[in-house]
Design an enzyme around this catalytic site. Structure first.
Site, PDB file in Angstrom:
ATOM      1  N   PHE A 149       0.810  -1.224   0.000  1.00  0.00           N
ATOM      2  CA  PHE A 149       0.000   0.000   0.000  1.00  0.00           C
ATOM      3  C   PHE A 149       0.844   1.274   0.000  1.00  0.00           C
ATOM      4  O   PHE A 149       0.382   2.332  -0.392  1.00  0.00           O
ATOM      5  CB  PHE A 149      -0.936   0.007   1.228  1.00  0.00           C
ATOM      6  CG  PHE A 149      -0.248   0.443   2.493  1.00  0.00           C
ATOM      7  CD1 PHE A 149      -0.101   1.799   2.798  1.00  0.00           C
ATOM      8  CD2 PHE A 149       0.301  -0.472   3.389  1.00  0.00           C
ATOM      9  CE1 PHE A 149       0.565   2.215   3.950  1.00  0.00           C
ATOM     10  CE2 PHE A 149       0.965  -0.068   4.531  1.00  0.00           C
ATOM     11  CZ  PHE A 149       1.099   1.283   4.812  1.00  0.00           C
ATOM     12  N   GLU A 176      -4.879  -3.952  -2.121  1.00  0.00           N
ATOM     13  CA  GLU A 176      -6.325  -3.747  -2.051  1.00  0.00           C
ATOM     14  C   GLU A 176      -6.670  -2.497  -1.238  1.00  0.00           C
ATOM     15  O   GLU A 176      -7.805  -2.047  -1.233  1.00  0.00           O
ATOM     16  CB  GLU A 176      -7.011  -4.989  -1.461  1.00  0.00           C
ATOM     17  CG  GLU A 176      -6.659  -5.325  -0.008  1.00  0.00           C
ATOM     18  CD  GLU A 176      -5.318  -6.055   0.173  1.00  0.00           C
ATOM     19  OE1 GLU A 176      -4.426  -5.904  -0.695  1.00  0.00           O
ATOM     20  OE2 GLU A 176      -5.176  -6.751   1.180  1.00  0.00           O
ATOM     21  N   SER A 226       5.367  -6.990   3.325  1.00  0.00           N
ATOM     22  CA  SER A 226       5.861  -7.278   4.677  1.00  0.00           C
ATOM     23  C   SER A 226       6.688  -8.568   4.714  1.00  0.00           C
ATOM     24  O   SER A 226       6.622  -9.386   3.788  1.00  0.00           O
ATOM     25  CB  SER A 226       4.672  -7.395   5.621  1.00  0.00           C
ATOM     26  OG  SER A 226       3.852  -8.450   5.180  1.00  0.00           O
ATOM     27  N   CYS A 281       9.509   1.797   3.683  1.00  0.00           N
ATOM     28  CA  CYS A 281      10.384   0.659   3.998  1.00  0.00           C
ATOM     29  C   CYS A 281      11.801   1.132   4.272  1.00  0.00           C
ATOM     30  O   CYS A 281      12.603   0.401   4.823  1.00  0.00           O
ATOM     31  CB  CYS A 281      10.387  -0.332   2.852  1.00  0.00           C
ATOM     32  SG  CYS A 281      11.146   0.343   1.389  1.00  0.00           S
ATOM     33  N   GLU A 381       8.865  -4.454  13.085  1.00  0.00           N
ATOM     34  CA  GLU A 381       8.731  -3.287  12.212  1.00  0.00           C
ATOM     35  C   GLU A 381       7.432  -2.576  12.608  1.00  0.00           C
ATOM     36  O   GLU A 381       6.344  -3.134  12.439  1.00  0.00           O
ATOM     37  CB  GLU A 381       8.657  -3.725  10.740  1.00  0.00           C
ATOM     38  CG  GLU A 381       8.646  -2.552   9.794  1.00  0.00           C
ATOM     39  CD  GLU A 381       8.422  -2.956   8.337  1.00  0.00           C
ATOM     40  OE1 GLU A 381       7.699  -3.933   8.081  1.00  0.00           O
ATOM     41  OE2 GLU A 381       8.969  -2.274   7.460  1.00  0.00           O
TER      42      GLU A 381
HETATM   43  P1  NAD Z   1       1.567  -6.697   2.941  1.00  0.00           P
HETATM   44  O1  NAD Z   1       2.614  -7.739   2.990  1.00  0.00           O
HETATM   45  O2  NAD Z   1       0.458  -6.760   3.931  1.00  0.00           O
HETATM   46  O3  NAD Z   1       0.852  -6.696   1.501  1.00  0.00           O
HETATM   47  C1  NAD Z   1       1.603  -6.638   0.315  1.00  0.00           C
HETATM   48  C2  NAD Z   1       0.828  -7.323  -0.801  1.00  0.00           C
HETATM   49  O4  NAD Z   1       0.670  -8.717  -0.480  1.00  0.00           O
HETATM   50  C3  NAD Z   1      -0.570  -6.775  -1.020  1.00  0.00           C
HETATM   51  O5  NAD Z   1      -0.817  -6.714  -2.403  1.00  0.00           O
HETATM   52  C4  NAD Z   1      -1.479  -7.794  -0.345  1.00  0.00           C
HETATM   53  O6  NAD Z   1      -2.737  -7.919  -0.954  1.00  0.00           O
HETATM   54  C5  NAD Z   1      -0.702  -9.096  -0.501  1.00  0.00           C
HETATM   55  N1  NAD Z   1      -0.934 -10.019   0.618  1.00  0.00           N
HETATM   56  C6  NAD Z   1      -1.208  -9.701   1.915  1.00  0.00           C
HETATM   57  N2  NAD Z   1      -1.322 -10.825   2.658  1.00  0.00           N
HETATM   58  C7  NAD Z   1      -1.104 -11.861   1.821  1.00  0.00           C
HETATM   59  C8  NAD Z   1      -1.080 -13.280   2.009  1.00  0.00           C
HETATM   60  N3  NAD Z   1      -1.304 -13.829   3.204  1.00  0.00           N
HETATM   61  N4  NAD Z   1      -0.824 -14.049   0.949  1.00  0.00           N
HETATM   62  C9  NAD Z   1      -0.592 -13.511  -0.266  1.00  0.00           C
HETATM   63  N5  NAD Z   1      -0.610 -12.173  -0.500  1.00  0.00           N
HETATM   64  C10 NAD Z   1      -0.864 -11.360   0.528  1.00  0.00           C
HETATM   65  O7  NAD Z   1       2.324  -5.292   3.006  1.00  0.00           O
HETATM   66  P2  NAD Z   1       1.716  -3.834   3.156  1.00  0.00           P
HETATM   67  O8  NAD Z   1       1.200  -3.648   4.542  1.00  0.00           O
HETATM   68  O9  NAD Z   1       0.822  -3.523   2.005  1.00  0.00           O
HETATM   69  O10 NAD Z   1       3.040  -2.947   2.954  1.00  0.00           O
HETATM   70  C11 NAD Z   1       3.903  -2.581   3.993  1.00  0.00           C
HETATM   71  C12 NAD Z   1       5.093  -3.509   4.065  1.00  0.00           C
HETATM   72  O11 NAD Z   1       5.806  -3.484   2.842  1.00  0.00           O
HETATM   73  C13 NAD Z   1       6.108  -3.092   5.125  1.00  0.00           C
HETATM   74  O12 NAD Z   1       6.558  -4.232   5.789  1.00  0.00           O
HETATM   75  C14 NAD Z   1       7.220  -2.450   4.316  1.00  0.00           C
HETATM   76  O13 NAD Z   1       8.498  -2.482   4.933  1.00  0.00           O
HETATM   77  C15 NAD Z   1       7.201  -3.295   3.100  1.00  0.00           C
HETATM   78  N6  NAD Z   1       7.834  -2.605   1.980  1.00  0.00           N
HETATM   79  C16 NAD Z   1       9.055  -3.055   1.579  1.00  0.00           C
HETATM   80  C17 NAD Z   1       9.704  -2.393   0.553  1.00  0.00           C
HETATM   81  C18 NAD Z   1      11.062  -2.825   0.094  1.00  0.00           C
HETATM   82  O14 NAD Z   1      11.503  -2.321  -0.914  1.00  0.00           O
HETATM   83  N7  NAD Z   1      11.737  -3.732   0.758  1.00  0.00           N
HETATM   84  C19 NAD Z   1       9.097  -1.293  -0.072  1.00  0.00           C
HETATM   85  C20 NAD Z   1       7.839  -0.886   0.363  1.00  0.00           C
HETATM   86  C21 NAD Z   1       7.213  -1.565   1.386  1.00  0.00           C
END
Ligand code: NAD
Length: 496
Positions: A149, A176, A226, A281, A381
């Site tokens: 997101f 989403e 994440s 991140c 985090e």
């Molecule tokens: P998230 O992991 O909750 O969701 C990311 C994506 O995965 C979304 O599209 C979501 O629909 C999907 N998803 C969620 N749960 C899932 C599951 N159980 N199975 C399959 N798909 C699933 O992450 P978020 O809250 O949207 O974003 C924040 C996180 O992203 C933080 O941890 C941040 O550090 C990380 N992030 C990392 C970077 C990087 O470059 N390393 C960059 C931006 C964000």
């Protein structure tokens, strides 16, 4: 309020699903749109259409593919502020921050327009008598991207422009929680002349992601999100024999030596910890003060206290709301844990209110000192405007502390000593290092090189590494006999 469409076979269509996810404005918690949980049939349509289109698109000359990116870059620039406004409305990011999100994505599209030179292979003539060897770079097929997101413009743009410029087709499953920005990006991509079916956008959550991770048509998966989901994506995708790059969560340390410029340190710490409500991140969530530098913590507290959240279009707001109620509750819970575990809570952002927006997910700037490695606020985090200060005696202690962390996305060192900076960049086990730069995100001609628990895979996002990720190398060893040349000459003579 509107239903977010799917982008299937080059058309923006309404899903036939009966399951919808609320998209909310985090400053009010009002529902502003509904995102569909794409049905199994619609997923099949997206995958099939991407598969068919791949055979056409991969034959499209590379310079034509580059021209689509040039037109796309121009359109994104023309629509820059409008995209940022959509982005702000669904994430709550301040307008300035939203514009940065869009701009960092545009830079990747610019880079993707250089695809012909990035796809060049290598040649060695005469590897043996009359034999040459050369390599050809070819696209993989259908690739998929799953995005978080927190950067709804930049992160999708890290993925599909480069993958498509390489000759692949792409299925994007954006977060989403903020799907409106990626849909605008898809519309502009169509307007830039991308043929129908080259890009598809589906919505949903785990079920839709699982289909992308297991369907044999998908050859490669790019993920950003994440840690637990990142590990799951990597394990599941590779078990299904796909190439996977999985960029995950982080805990980024800034190390401060007493010879650094105090004012620069304080400004950098405030911006890098509470900016974007800490939902980056690469946010700095841990400040490691070395020796005498600890004496700056009271001034840091003063500067952080002056930061305040507000609506995206409110002049003077330092940052926006937290993306969801659930995420806000998690942050507030962790602040409570930090207090209970004995850290000094110097600024408490819980219970924060913003005038006129009583239902927003607000968290005020939060500052801890005396944080230790065993505390939950250090290990987790937090992904909010919360900064933990730690105190050590020497640069060596700081390096050991950072290297013990399971994460390795980013780190920075503030100092006026070239020798200390050289030692830090050399010894630190983190993939992106800033020297007097708090958030060292590389520009697109480099790659985004997180390490350790912040990245699973081999080839990183964007830059040369992404071109390698989205392509296969074919190596040709060719032998042409000199008698062929003779035969050709004789043939020419006969023709005359
Ligand atoms: P998230 O992991 O909750 O969701 C990311 C994506 O995965 C979304 O599209 C979501 O629909 C999907 N998803 C969620 N749960 C899932 C599951 N159980 N199975 C399959 N798909 C699933 O992450 P978020 O809250 O949207 O974003 C924040 C996180 O992203 C933080 O941890 C941040 O550090 C990380 N992030 C990392 C970077 C990087 O470059 N390393 C960059 C931006 C964000």
């Amino acid at each position: 309020m509107k239903n977010v469409p799917l982008y299937l076979e080059g058309e923006f269509v309404q899903s036939q699903t009966d399951q919808w996810i609320d998209v909310t404005d985090p400053a009010t918690n009002e529902v502003i749109a509904k995102a569909p949980c794409t049905t199994a049939d619609e997923m099949t349509r997206a995958i099939e259409s991407a598969r068919k289109m791949f055979h056409i698109w991969k034959e499209t000359p590379v310079s034509e593919r580059a021209r689509v990116m040039m037109r796309y870059q121009a359109l994104l620039k023309e629509n820059h502020d409008q995209i940022a406004e959509i982005l702000s409305s669904e994430t709550g990011k301040t307008f300035e921050d939203a514009k940065g999100d869009v701009w960092r994505g545009i830079e990747v599209v610019e880079h993707a327009a250089n695809i012909p030179s990035m796809m060049m292979g290598e040649t060695v003539e005469n590897v043996a008598r009359d034999i040459d060897t050369y390599s050809i770079t070819q696209p993989l097929g259908v690739c998929a991207g799953i995005t978080p997101f927190n950067f709804p413009a930049m992160i999708p743009l890290w993925m599909f422009p480069l993958a498509i410029a390489c000759g692949n087709t792409f299925i994007l499953k954006p977060s989403e929680q903020d799907p409106l920005t990626p849909m605008r990006l898809a519309k502009l991509f169509e307007e830039a002349g991308a043929p129908k079916g080259v890009l598809q956008v589906v919505h949903g959550a785990k079920e839709q992601v699982d289909r992308l991770l297991t369907d044999p048509v998908i050859k490669a998966v790019s993920f950003v999100g994440s840690v637990p989901v990142g590990r799951y994506i990597y394990e599941t995708g590779t078990r299904h024999m796909k190439r996977v790059q999985s960029l995950a969560g982080a805990k980024n340390h800034m190390v401060i030596l007493p010879d650094a410029d105090k004012q620069q340190v304080i400004n950098a710490l405030v911006g890098a910890s509470v900016g974007a409500a800490g939902q980056r991140c690469m946010a700095i969530s841990v400040a490691v003060f070395v020796g005498e530098a600890q004496r700056w913590i009271p001034e840091l507290k003063q500067a952080m206290a002056a930061a305040r959240p507000g609506a995206w279009n409110e002049a003077g707001a330092s940052y926006g709301p937290i993306i969801s109620r659930k995420a806000k509750e998690k942050i507030e819970h962790l602040i409570g844990r930090g207090e209970a575990e004995g850290a000094n809570l110097l600024l408490d952002g819980r219970g924060c209110k913003v005038d006129g927006l009583p239902n927003g997910n607000w968290v005020g700037p939060t500052l801890f000192s005396g944080v230790t490695e065993d505390m939950e606020i250090y290990k987790e985090e937090i992904f909010g405007p919360v900064l933990s200060c730690m105190e050590v005696d020497t640069l060596g202690d700081a390096i050991e502390l950072v290297n013990r962390s399971p994460y390795g996305n980013g780190t920075s060192l503030f100092t006026s000593s070239g020798g200390a900076a050289r030692r830090y960049q050399h010894e630190i086990d983190v993939g992106q290092v800033g020297i007097n730069v708090p958030i060292p995100v590389p520009l697109p001609f480099f790659s985004f090189t997180g390490w350790k628990g912040s990245f699973y895979g081999d080839q990183h996002a964007y830059g040369k590494q992404a071109v390698r990720f989205y392509t296969e190398t074919k190596t040709v060893t060719a032998r042409w006999f000199s008698s062929d040349a003779q035969a050709e000459t004789n043939f020419s003579i006969r023709m005359r």
